[in-house]
Design a protein around this motif. Structure first.
Motif, PDB file in Angstrom:
ATOM      1  N   ASN A1012       0.855  -1.181   0.000  1.00 52.63           N
ATOM      2  CA  ASN A1012       0.000   0.000   0.000  1.00 52.63           C
ATOM      3  C   ASN A1012       0.889   1.227   0.000  1.00 52.63           C
ATOM      4  OD1 ASN A1012      -1.729   2.082   0.479  1.00 52.63           O
ATOM      5  ND2 ASN A1012      -2.770   1.124   2.212  1.00 52.63           N
ATOM      6  N   ASN A1013       0.866   1.973  -1.084  1.00 54.80           N
ATOM      7  CA  ASN A1013       1.730   3.148  -1.191  1.00 54.80           C
ATOM      8  C   ASN A1013       0.988   4.442  -0.881  1.00 54.80           C
ATOM      9  OD1 ASN A1013       3.985   1.649  -2.005  1.00 54.80           O
ATOM     10  ND2 ASN A1013       3.240   1.590  -4.119  1.00 54.80           N
ATOM     11  N   LYS A1014      -0.233   4.337  -0.352  1.00 56.74           N
ATOM     12  CA  LYS A1014      -1.015   5.534  -0.101  1.00 56.74           C
ATOM     13  C   LYS A1014      -0.878   6.057   1.321  1.00 56.74           C
ATOM     14  CE  LYS A1014      -4.559   4.515  -3.568  1.00 56.74           C
ATOM     15  NZ  LYS A1014      -6.017   4.312  -3.818  1.00 56.74           N
ATOM     16  N   PHE A1015      -0.696   5.139   2.304  1.00 58.60           N
ATOM     17  CA  PHE A1015      -0.709   5.554   3.697  1.00 58.60           C
ATOM     18  C   PHE A1015       0.515   5.008   4.448  1.00 58.60           C
ATOM     19  CE2 PHE A1015      -5.184   5.755   2.536  1.00 58.60           C
ATOM     20  CZ  PHE A1015      -5.554   6.986   3.060  1.00 58.60           C
ATOM     21  N   ALA A1016       0.897   5.775   5.454  1.00 60.60           N
ATOM     22  CA  ALA A1016       1.863   5.305   6.449  1.00 60.60           C
ATOM     23  C   ALA A1016       1.094   5.084   7.750  1.00 60.60           C
ATOM     24  CB  ALA A1016       2.975   6.327   6.657  1.00 60.60           C
ATOM     25  N   PHE A1017       1.440   4.009   8.477  1.00 64.30           N
ATOM     26  CA  PHE A1017       0.719   3.644   9.692  1.00 64.30           C
ATOM     27  C   PHE A1017       1.658   3.747  10.897  1.00 64.30           C
ATOM     28  CE2 PHE A1017      -1.397   0.845   6.435  1.00 64.30           C
ATOM     29  CZ  PHE A1017      -2.525   1.635   6.319  1.00 64.30           C
ATOM     30  N   TYR A1018       1.193   4.472  11.903  1.00 67.77           N
ATOM     31  CA  TYR A1018       1.919   4.546  13.174  1.00 67.77           C
ATOM     32  C   TYR A1018       1.256   3.574  14.142  1.00 67.77           C
ATOM     33  CZ  TYR A1018       3.534   6.354  17.662  1.00 67.77           C
ATOM     34  OH  TYR A1018       4.062   6.481  18.924  1.00 67.77           O
ATOM     35  N   VAL A1019       1.992   2.559  14.598  1.00 60.13           N
ATOM     36  CA  VAL A1019       1.416   1.509  15.428  1.00 60.13           C
ATOM     37  C   VAL A1019       1.274   2.009  16.861  1.00 60.13           C
ATOM     38  CG1 VAL A1019       1.706  -0.829  16.315  1.00 60.13           C
ATOM     39  CG2 VAL A1019       2.363  -0.293  13.961  1.00 60.13           C
ATOM     40  N   ILE A1020       0.049   2.019  17.348  1.00 58.48           N
ATOM     41  CA  ILE A1020      -0.227   2.402  18.734  1.00 58.48           C
ATOM     42  C   ILE A1020      -0.129   1.177  19.624  1.00 58.48           C
ATOM     43  CG2 ILE A1020      -1.900   3.478  20.279  1.00 58.48           C
ATOM     44  CD1 ILE A1020      -3.215   4.587  17.671  1.00 58.48           C
ATOM     45  N   LYS A1021      -0.784   0.117  19.192  1.00 60.84           N
ATOM     46  CA  LYS A1021      -0.784  -1.125  19.944  1.00 60.84           C
ATOM     47  C   LYS A1021      -0.877  -2.271  18.953  1.00 60.84           C
ATOM     48  CE  LYS A1021      -3.430  -3.801  23.337  1.00 60.84           C
ATOM     49  NZ  LYS A1021      -4.673  -3.863  24.143  1.00 60.84           N
ATOM     50  N   GLY A1022      -0.141  -3.358  19.217  1.00 62.34           N
ATOM     51  CA  GLY A1022      -0.210  -4.525  18.354  1.00 62.34           C
ATOM     52  C   GLY A1022       1.132  -4.848  17.734  1.00 62.34           C
ATOM     53  N   LEU A1023       1.105  -5.656  16.635  1.00 60.85           N
ATOM     54  CA  LEU A1023       2.346  -6.107  16.007  1.00 60.85           C
ATOM     55  C   LEU A1023       2.065  -6.450  14.550  1.00 60.85           C
ATOM     56  CD1 LEU A1023       5.343  -6.910  16.363  1.00 60.85           C
ATOM     57  CD2 LEU A1023       4.537  -9.228  16.892  1.00 60.85           C
ATOM     58  N   LEU A1024       2.870  -5.864  13.639  1.00 61.79           N
ATOM     59  CA  LEU A1024       2.806  -6.169  12.217  1.00 61.79           C
ATOM     60  C   LEU A1024       4.127  -6.798  11.798  1.00 61.79           C
ATOM     61  CD1 LEU A1024       1.326  -2.778  10.909  1.00 61.79           C
ATOM     62  CD2 LEU A1024       0.061  -4.794  11.672  1.00 61.79           C
ATOM     63  N   GLN A1025       4.055  -7.693  10.789  1.00 61.39           N
ATOM     64  CA  GLN A1025       5.278  -8.301  10.253  1.00 61.39           C
ATOM     65  C   GLN A1025       5.267  -8.164   8.744  1.00 61.39           C
ATOM     66  OE1 GLN A1025       6.777 -11.921  12.010  1.00 61.39           O
ATOM     67  NE2 GLN A1025       7.279 -12.748   9.997  1.00 61.39           N
ATOM     68  N   THR A1026       6.284  -7.491   8.186  1.00 60.82           N
ATOM     69  CA  THR A1026       6.337  -7.235   6.752  1.00 60.82           C
ATOM     70  C   THR A1026       6.763  -8.484   6.001  1.00 60.82           C
ATOM     71  OG1 THR A1026       8.629  -6.478   6.873  1.00 60.82           O
ATOM     72  CG2 THR A1026       6.911  -4.840   7.229  1.00 60.82           C
ATOM     73  N   GLU A1027       6.698  -8.394   4.671  1.00 59.49           N
ATOM     74  CA  GLU A1027       7.039  -9.545   3.835  1.00 59.49           C
ATOM     75  C   GLU A1027       8.495  -9.973   3.994  1.00 59.49           C
ATOM     76  OE1 GLU A1027       5.999  -8.317  -0.058  1.00 59.49           O
ATOM     77  OE2 GLU A1027       3.839  -8.540   0.246  1.00 59.49           O
ATOM     78  N   ASP A1028       9.379  -9.039   4.334  1.00 65.25           N
ATOM     79  CA  ASP A1028      10.784  -9.398   4.567  1.00 65.25           C
ATOM     80  C   ASP A1028      11.053  -9.662   6.047  1.00 65.25           C
ATOM     81  OD1 ASP A1028      10.341  -6.844   5.312  1.00 65.25           O
ATOM     82  OD2 ASP A1028      12.116  -5.986   4.332  1.00 65.25           O
ATOM     83  N   ASN A1029       9.990 -10.042   6.795  1.00 70.85           N
ATOM     84  CA  ASN A1029      10.092 -10.501   8.191  1.00 70.85           C
ATOM     85  C   ASN A1029      10.574  -9.418   9.163  1.00 70.85           C
ATOM     86  OD1 ASN A1029       9.212 -13.111   7.594  1.00 70.85           O
ATOM     87  ND2 ASN A1029      11.290 -13.716   6.971  1.00 70.85           N
ATOM     88  N   ILE A1030      10.331  -8.174   8.849  1.00 72.00           N
ATOM     89  CA  ILE A1030      10.630  -7.086   9.784  1.00 72.00           C
ATOM     90  C   ILE A1030       9.376  -6.824  10.618  1.00 72.00           C
ATOM     91  CG2 ILE A1030      11.207  -4.639  10.007  1.00 72.00           C
ATOM     92  CD1 ILE A1030      12.832  -4.905   7.463  1.00 72.00           C
ATOM     93  N   GLN A1031       9.544  -6.770  11.929  1.00 74.74           N
ATOM     94  CA  GLN A1031       8.412  -6.555  12.826  1.00 74.74           C
ATOM     95  C   GLN A1031       8.227  -5.074  13.099  1.00 74.74           C
ATOM     96  OE1 GLN A1031       8.926  -8.988  16.335  1.00 74.74           O
ATOM     97  NE2 GLN A1031       8.054 -10.781  15.317  1.00 74.74           N
ATOM     98  N   ILE A1032       7.005  -4.600  12.923  1.00 76.99           N
ATOM     99  CA  ILE A1032       6.632  -3.212  13.217  1.00 76.99           C
ATOM    100  C   ILE A1032       5.922  -3.220  14.560  1.00 76.99           C
ATOM    101  CG2 ILE A1032       5.503  -1.142  12.388  1.00 76.99           C
ATOM    102  CD1 ILE A1032       7.674  -2.206  10.520  1.00 76.99           C
ATOM    103  N   GLN A1033       6.578  -2.722  15.585  1.00 78.49           N
ATOM    104  CA  GLN A1033       6.072  -2.753  16.954  1.00 78.49           C
ATOM    105  C   GLN A1033       5.494  -1.390  17.331  1.00 78.49           C
ATOM    106  OE1 GLN A1033       9.464  -3.985  19.238  1.00 78.49           O
ATOM    107  NE2 GLN A1033       9.418  -6.078  18.454  1.00 78.49           N
ATOM    108  N   PRO A1034       4.843  -1.297  18.514  1.00 79.36           N
ATOM    109  CA  PRO A1034       4.299   0.003  18.934  1.00 79.36           C
ATOM    110  C   PRO A1034       5.359   1.096  18.934  1.00 79.36           C
ATOM    111  CG  PRO A1034       3.399  -1.723  20.308  1.00 79.36           C
ATOM    112  CD  PRO A1034       4.422  -2.380  19.420  1.00 79.36           C
ATOM    113  N   GLU A1035       4.912   2.310  18.546  1.00 83.64           N
ATOM    114  CA  GLU A1035       5.747   3.505  18.418  1.00 83.64           C
ATOM    115  C   GLU A1035       6.677   3.425  17.216  1.00 83.64           C
ATOM    116  OE1 GLU A1035       7.723   4.757  21.928  1.00 83.64           O
ATOM    117  OE2 GLU A1035       5.944   4.642  23.184  1.00 83.64           O
TER     118      GLU A1035
END
Length: 1487
Positions: A1012-1035
């Motif tokens: 998705n090239n339209k938005f940037a997301f700031y993580v408040i709570k939770g956990l995301l993992q990108t396709e190259d296995n990088i974890q996006i943590q809170p803050e």
């Protein structure tokens, strides 16, 4: 806009007042602007004074700027020299009262959403860079209870003033709409409340989602004898401090009822239609086995409400209300005329029957005759008998006499226990007069064998003048027959001076308190009172309280206080003093070894001694002395004296006539917690409530069935008493204090519980105690079983915890019913002992209860599973309210309380299905909540072992974030939140624009999101993992480059990617990282003006370095300042050893220099400060971590943008240079000492051999080629022998001697084999022969040398030195090839001249001269060729690296050393244009 916040609600003392000292704050961080705003809120209590100084703002010189005073219904504002008065509406007590004041060309005042304005005499200006603020009055008497809360001071632009005023009006309107009214209480907190009208009754529906409910079931503690007790609690109209289910937010002296163990029915009474008992009282009553009733009341001349309630349709609803709120019935108090008596009776009958079906009851209050006319009968008679028979419970009015009492007993028949005869403690028409004479009425009721109803028992509280000690004294007098008589009037000088040593006593008066100060010799004073003049009761206790403190400069002054008892013959019967604290026969033994030592704090002493029938006089003694012999009064200080006589009146003891109830089930448990005080203790550890004061009736746990109210023995040593102690606790705010004296091997029994329990399995018990020395006292449990006597059980284990001892008991099942439980205190020492100990907790339970705990599967470690819902909402005070909804399930019946912790701080307890804690401070990021389960047998685990539950503030912002068109209010709310996050720090206008666009998005666990090239997301709570296995943590930000998978439910801020990139580069994460690093290293940056600060931060550029890169090198020029963001740097300086001449000649260069490491910089530090004062670097700075990131700015830019920061850096340079130079010198000295002690011969021998083997090279004649490899080492020794052999160090001379011996040995061997062929070789290669021949031929050559050769040599060297000088100045790294050619030509030219000379000689001389030339050329070819070739080789090696690490600093160049001239290379023979051969030689070099 800049803000200054102060929540003064956290700063209160025990009297609901400000602390005596002014609270001063510096608000220099505010940015000046055209408009100044002061905004705050008030909460005022009933005892508030009319004239209250609220705020006093002064400049740094103490000159008043703004002063705000509340005078009744007028707010007086003083700005500079002008005074402005604003009329305001009467402030309602306990209400959040917001006040907004702006200063510009005029003053705008907003209260109750109304705006008033007055023109200023002088336009508002921000007059000083240092502005302080004082809260409260300078006169302590005007300190106020309500306090200025949540003060906010800010400066805004003139254009924003209208927006600020509009926003304040909306805010105040919302506050007014949110407040719920109950009488005078106007406070936004959840509380118990009644139904005030028939409409509210019609609309009532059970809703557990929004109702606070009690959790304590009714325990089986019942009366086994007749004549139960009812207590009707009518205190100040009801719904006072007891409404706060989670703690009283107002600091006040709350009421407590201490005798629930004697009470069978507790009526919660108010003058409101349907009185629903408060949750705390429901819990307390059920905990002690007491049924609690609500009230149905109608009163007055209008009986409309009575007619309405008698509609039978309300019967089921009233039963439903009782069942839903978990109370036990109603008192029906209809005090109006009843028009339809039959309907009235039918209503009573149906309501009573249906209540009995759910285990509840209905009680009729005596107020009608047979015709339904309002007429109090004050007895049970034929007029009201039918009402009693309809519900089986009757509450008689108070105006009875003995005749009416007899009639009541006669008419009650066998239902005497259901007929309650009223006693009004206030004494309004009461038989016997009530109040402390209420025992008269109670005696008559007991004789009539009727039940008792005590009304208005809180009279002891309401007449105590807001003094807790006075309330407890009143309560003890009413219930326990303890009469307390004061023996001393502090306002009268009643002391007699018996010894006036030194300069005598000095009396100081301060605020009505008298302080006596002793002098440098003993000062003694006494006060004597005749006992029979103050009380006719014998056998009471004399109690003496006094505070003592030393006087400086040495505070260890001496003192003694005491009590002496005398008979009619003036003989001393007994005494007690502060040193021994024991009762002794005879007078106090006064000597230097029998005194106390004071210190710099006020220490309170309490002495108690029991009188006897012979006691006639009581003497109180104070003695003090200065430990120093200073003239004047610098001795012990005495103040706060209190002397009382406490006696017991058997006939006035109500508890003697009202027996306690019987416990019929386990557990038996109490912490003796009064639940009000300055501190709350958890397992002996003191905690302070976040509001500064702890008052939670819901936690009340004071149960002492048998208080030690009388002294059984007349022996003077049996001096026992027990009372509540507020200075310490095991769990809660109080405990039981037991005092007395025990003779040797004597014991004392305290009855704790009356029981009728059949234990299931074994019995487990524990007692928490303090100040009972295990070597002196033994505490045991004493049980009385049916058909058996008393059995004593000693502890099986004693544990220690924070000064408390925990005695644990395991008691085997006796197979009998447990009848009574006692605590036994025994003196096991060999002498009389004074007891002064604390009992902080008691728990007794059997194995059946343990099985119930297991069945409930109580999770002590992670009780967050009981959380149904949790929210953190922004309150109206810029703080946050915490809501927790619980689903306890099977835990409920076993639960005593739940302690709530915010992060590591205890914030309160809950005993219901909801928890609510208002106005918590919160940093805007996250809050960790811990729940500590405490069961009703006391079981729990330590708070630090609990798991935590994480909550977020974002929930209340979701509706605002999801709006497409956000209002100004929405934007402000979002901005307030984002401004608290470090990733969103930006100027006001920038952040405001961002808040208009920012949104909210939620992802569920397992969800997969494509690129998705339209938005940037700031993580408040939770956990995301990108396709190259990088974890996006809170803050952290997700920038939309790759798709991701949601690993945990995730809440995010959403921002258009273009806006995010723009914001991030200028104000976002990178900007904040730079700002954080700069402030951490240069604190001055935080203090400069915001615009300059922002400009400075942007000028700093980030540069990165790899491992081993040099940031700067010593003595190299530079002009940049570096700030280390992350990484590790080594900071060092070069140091050259003090070497001798021959050490320099023979030692390789690596032994000449050392690099001394001064310090390391780890993720923080400043480099280049020296460039503010000079042009060259003082240190080598190298990266020793994998990478390093630094911020860089030129010194000139720094100086131009912010001279203030530049001067700060200069100061840092001076301070740090001094410290670093000291470290450098110290390490240099240590290095020299180590070098001098080094064995250089052993260390360097191998290096020297290798160096010689490489440096000395020669080409031998063709005739000797076959032997060259065998004699190579000998050749080096021989060729080198023609140098200054005798001047060489001893270890090098030894080296050549060894070589010579080897040569001689081989010569001898060769002569045996082939003497002819080897003679020529031997003479050629013997070092000594070569040395002799070489010296002869050198002499010949020196004589034949021409002047032209010498001049040519001189000119060539001059040109060579000039080129070397130019090369040094230009700092070239590659060798100068023209220099190499000059040296080649010089060598070839010298050879040509030598050949021409040789042609003039004969053939023999020519042959000798050729050999001589070969030797000379081998040893005297200029060394710089070697240096240049080395540079050439090394330079070419460096440039073969594909991607060299980036460095701002060029490589260092080393000057030529004396050792460079020691060995020479024969250029003509060994250098023939083949560079690879030279490179190979250089590659093998060590130098």
């Amino acid at each position: 806009m800049s803000n200054y916040f102060f929540n003064s609600g956290l700063k209160r003392d025990g009297q609901l007042q400000l602390v005596p000292e002014h609270i001063r704050f510096n608000i220099t961080q505010l940015t000046p602007s055209e408009v100044g705003i002061v905004q705050f809120q008030l909460i005022l209590a009933e005892q508030e004074q009319n004239n209250i100084e609220l705020i006093d703002i002064q400049d740094n010189l103490g000159k008043p700027l703004i002063k705000i005073t509340l005078k009744q219904t007028e707010l007086v504002i003083q700005y500079l020299d002008g005074t402005y008065k604003f009329p305001i509406q009467q402030i309602i007590l306990y209400k959040l009262y917001p006040i907004f004041i702006s200063f510009h060309n005029q003053i705008n005042l907003i209260t109750n959403s109304n705006v008033q304005s007055q023109n200023l005499q002088q336009k508002f200006t921000y007059t000083s860079n240092k502005v302080g603020i004082l809260l409260g009055s300078k006169n302590n008497q005007n300190a106020f209870t309500g306090i200025t809360r949540n003060l906010q001071i800010r400066f805004v632009k003139e254009a924003d003033l209208k927006m600020q005023i509009d926003g304040e009006i909306k805010l105040q309107k919302s506050i007014l709409n949110d407040l719920n009214d109950i009488g005078q209480i106007k406070y936004k907190l959840p509380f118990s409340k009644p139904l005030k009208s028939i409409e509210e009754l019609d609309n009532w529906k059970p809703n557990e989602e929004y109702t606070i409910l009690p959790i304590q079931p009714l325990k089986k503690i019942t009366r086994t004898n007749n004549q139960p007790l009812l207590v009707c609690h009518d205190m100040q109209g009801g719904y006072k401090e007891d409404i706060w289910c989670f703690g009283n937010p107002l600091r006040q002296n709350s009421y407590r009822f201490y005798y629930m163990t004697h009470c069978d029915i507790f009526v919660y009474f108010s003058h409101t239609f349907i009185t629903i008992p408060s949750v705390p009282y429901i819990n307390i009553c059920h905990q002690f086995g007491t049924k609690i009733l609500g009230t149905i009341i109608t009163e007055g001349d209008d009986n409309t409400l009575t007619k309405q309630i008698l509609d039978l349709k309300y019967v089921d609803k009233l039963v439903q209300i009782c069942q839903f709120y978990k109370f036990d019935g109603y008192l029906l108090n209809i005090e109006t005329n009843v028009d339809n008596v039959d309907l009235f009776l039918q209503f009573i009958k149906q309501l009573s029957d249906k209540l009995q079906q759910i285990g509840a009851l209905l009680m009729y209050y005596d107020s009608h005759n047979a015709e339904g006319v309002l007429k109090w009968q004050s007895e049970l008679n034929q007029d009201n008998m039918k009402y009693f028979q309809a519900c089986n419970y009757f509450f008689s009015d108070y105006h009875w006499n003995l005749n009416k009492l007899a009639n009541t007993g006669k008419n009650a028949g066998n239902q005497r226990n259901n007929v309650f005869v009223g006693i009004d403690i206030w004494g309004r028409g009461q038989y016997g007069g009530g109040q402390f004479d209420s025992y008269i009425a109670l005696q008559e009721i007991k004789r009539a064998q009727l039940a008792t109803a005590i009304f208005g028992q809180a009279w002891t509280y309401e007449t105590s003048n807001d003094s807790r000690s006075q309330f407890i004294q009143n309560d003890n007098s009413l219930w326990q027959g303890k009469n307390t008589v004061s023996l001393f009037d502090k306002h009268k000088n009643q002391w007699a001076i018996t010894f006036n040593g030194g300069q005598g006593w000095k009396i100081v008066q301060d605020n009505g308190e008298e302080t006596a100060i002793a002098s440098f010799d003993w000062c003694i004073r006494t006060y004597t009172v005749q006992l029979n003049l103050v009380s006719q009761n014998k056998g009471g206790i004399i109690q003496f309280n006094a505070k003592v403190k030393g006087t400086g400069p040495k505070f260890e002054d001496l003192y003694l206080i005491g009590i002496e008892l005398y008979d009619r013959q003036n003989r001393c019967i007994a005494s007690i003093d502060s040193f021994s604290t024991k009762v002794n026969k005879g007078e106090i033994q006064f000597n230097a070894d029998h005194v106390n030592v004071a210190d710099d704090k006020w220490r309170e002493h309490t002495l108690s001694i029991k009188t006897t029938d012979d006691t006639e006089y009581i003497k109180f003694i104070e003695a003090g002395k200065d430990v120093e012999y200073w003239a004047g009064n610098y001795g012990t200080q005495f103040t706060g004296e209190s002397m009382v006589y406490i006696s017991y009146d058997y006939y006035k003891d109500l508890l003697r006539m009202i027996k306690p109830k019987t416990y019929q089930e386990f557990p038996l448990q109490s912490y003796f917690n009064n639940a009000v005080g300055e501190a709350y203790y958890i397992d002996g550890q003191k905690n302070t409530h976040y509001k500064g004061y702890y008052d939670n009736l819901n936690d009340f746990d004071y149960s002492l069935c048998y208080p030690t109210k009388k002294i059984i023995s007349q022996d003077i040593q049996d001096n026992w008493e027990s009372n509540i102690n507020f200075s310490d606790s095991w769990n809660g705010s109080s405990c039981i204090k037991i005092k007395g004296d025990l003779q040797v091997h004597k014991s004392f029994l305290i009855k704790l519980f009356k029981t009728r329990i059949d234990p299931q399995g074994n019995i487990n018990a524990s007692i928490n105690m303090k100040n009972f020395d295990k070597k002196i006292f033994q505490l045991s449990l004493v049980f009385k079983f049916a058909d058996k006597g008393l059995q004593t059980f000693k502890p099986t284990k004693i544990l220690a915890n924070k000064g408390w001892d925990i005695s644990q008991y395991t008691i085997l099942n006796q197979g009998k019913t447990l009848k009574s439980v006692y605590l036994k205190i025994e003196n096991i020492s060999q002498q009389q002992q004074a007891v002064d100990g604390l009992i902080g907790g008691l728990a007794i339970y059997d194995d059946r209860y343990t099985e119930q705990m297991k069945a409930a599967n109580v999770d002590f470690k992670d009780p967050t599973k009981y959380i149904k819902n949790i929210q953190l909402k922004e309150s109206i005070t810029n703080l946050y309210d915490l809501y927790i909804q619980l689903d306890l399930g099977e835990l409920g019946p076993l639960l005593k309380t739940i302690r709530i912790f915010n992060d590591k701080q205890w914030i309160g307890n809950v005993r219901s299905n909801y928890a609510y804690f208002p106005e918590l401070p919160f940093d805007g990021k996250e809050m960790f909540v811990r729940l500590q389960i405490v069961l009703n047998n006391g079981n729990h685990i330590k708070a630090e072992l609990l798991d935590c539950h994480e909550i977020y503030i974002i929930m209340h912002l979701i509706p605002k974030l999801t709006k497409l068109n956000k209002s100004q209010e929405d934007i402000s709310a979002i901005q307030d939140h984002l401004s608290q996050l470090p990733q969103f720090q930006a100027p006001y206008e920038v952040l405001k624009d961002l808040c208009k666009t920012i949104g909210y998005v939620y992802f569920e666990t397992g969800q997969v999101v494509q690129q998705n090239n339209k938005f940037a997301f700031y993580v408040i709570k939770g956990l995301l993992q990108t396709e190259d296995n990088i974890q996006i943590q809170p803050e952290m930000w997700y920038e939309g480059d790759l798709g991701f998978e949601v690993k945990q439910d995730t809440h995010c801020f959403a921002l258009p990617i273009d806006l995010y990139k723009k914001f991030s580069s200028s104000h976002g994460v990178l900007y904040q990282q730079k700002k954080k690093s700069l402030i951490a290293n240069l604190p001055i940056v935080e203090k400069i003006a915001p615009k300059i600060q922002e400009q400075l931060i942007r000028l700093f550029q980030e540069v990165k370095f790899a491992h081993t890169d040099f940031i700067q090198k010593m003595d190299e020029p530079g002009n940049a300042l570096f700030i280390l963001q992350y990484g590790v740097l080594s900071l060092s300086k070069n140091y050259q050893k003090a070497l001798s001449h021959y050490e320099k000649q023979v030692l390789p260069r690596k032994f000449w220099f050392n690099e001394i490491v001064i310090c390391e910089l780890n993720d923080q530090g400043i480099l280049g400060e020296e460039f503010t004062q000079q042009e060259k670097a003082l240190y080598n700075v190298q990266v020793i971590s994998k990478t390093a990131s630094l911020l860089m700015i030129s010194i000139q830019q720094l100086k131009n943008v912010s001279p203030q920061v530049f001067q700060s850096v200069c100061k840092m340079f001076k301070d740090r240079t001094i410290i670093r130079d000291e470290i450098y010198k110290q390490k240099c000295n240590e290095l020299e000492k180590n070098w001098q002690n080094t064995n250089k011969d052993q260390m360097l021998n191998q290096d020297i051999k290798k160096t010689i083997s490489f440096k000395v090279l020669s080409k031998q004649p063709s005739a000797c080629q076959d032997q060259q490899s065998q004699t190579n080492d000998d050749q080096f020794g021989a060729l080198l022998g023609n140098l200054s052999y005798k001047k060489m160090p001893t270890f090098i001379q030894q080296y050549f001697r060894q070589k010579h011996l080897k040569v001689k040995k081989r010569q001898d061997q060769s002569q045996l084999n082939n003497s002819n062929s080897m003679n020529h070789m031997d003479s050629t290669f013997d070092p000594y022969i070569l040395l002799q021949k070489s010296q002869q031929k050198m002499l010949v050559q020196q004589q034949n040398s021409s002047k032209q050769q010498q001049n040519a040599l001189r000119q060539t060297k001059t040109r060579q030195m000039d080129r070397k000088s130019e090369q040094t100045k230009s700092q070239q790294i590659r060798p100068n090839t023209s220099q190499i050619m000059v040296q080649q030509q010089f060598s070839l030219g010298l050879a040509a001249q030598q050949l021409q000379s040789n042609n003039q000689l004969g053939s023999g001389s020519r042959q000798e001269l050729t050999l001589q030339n070969n030797i000379l050329q081998n040893f005297h070819t200029p060394k710089p060729i070697i240096r240049q070739l080395k540079r050439m080789y090394r330079s070419s090696s460096v440039h073969k690296i594909d991607d060299p690490p980036f460095s701002l600093i060029p490589q260092l160049k080393y000057n030529k050393t004396p050792r460079d001239s020691m060995f020479y290379l024969n250029l003509q023979q060994n250098y023939s244009g083949q560079r690879i051969k030279v490179n190979q030689l250089l590659h093998n070099s060590i130098d």
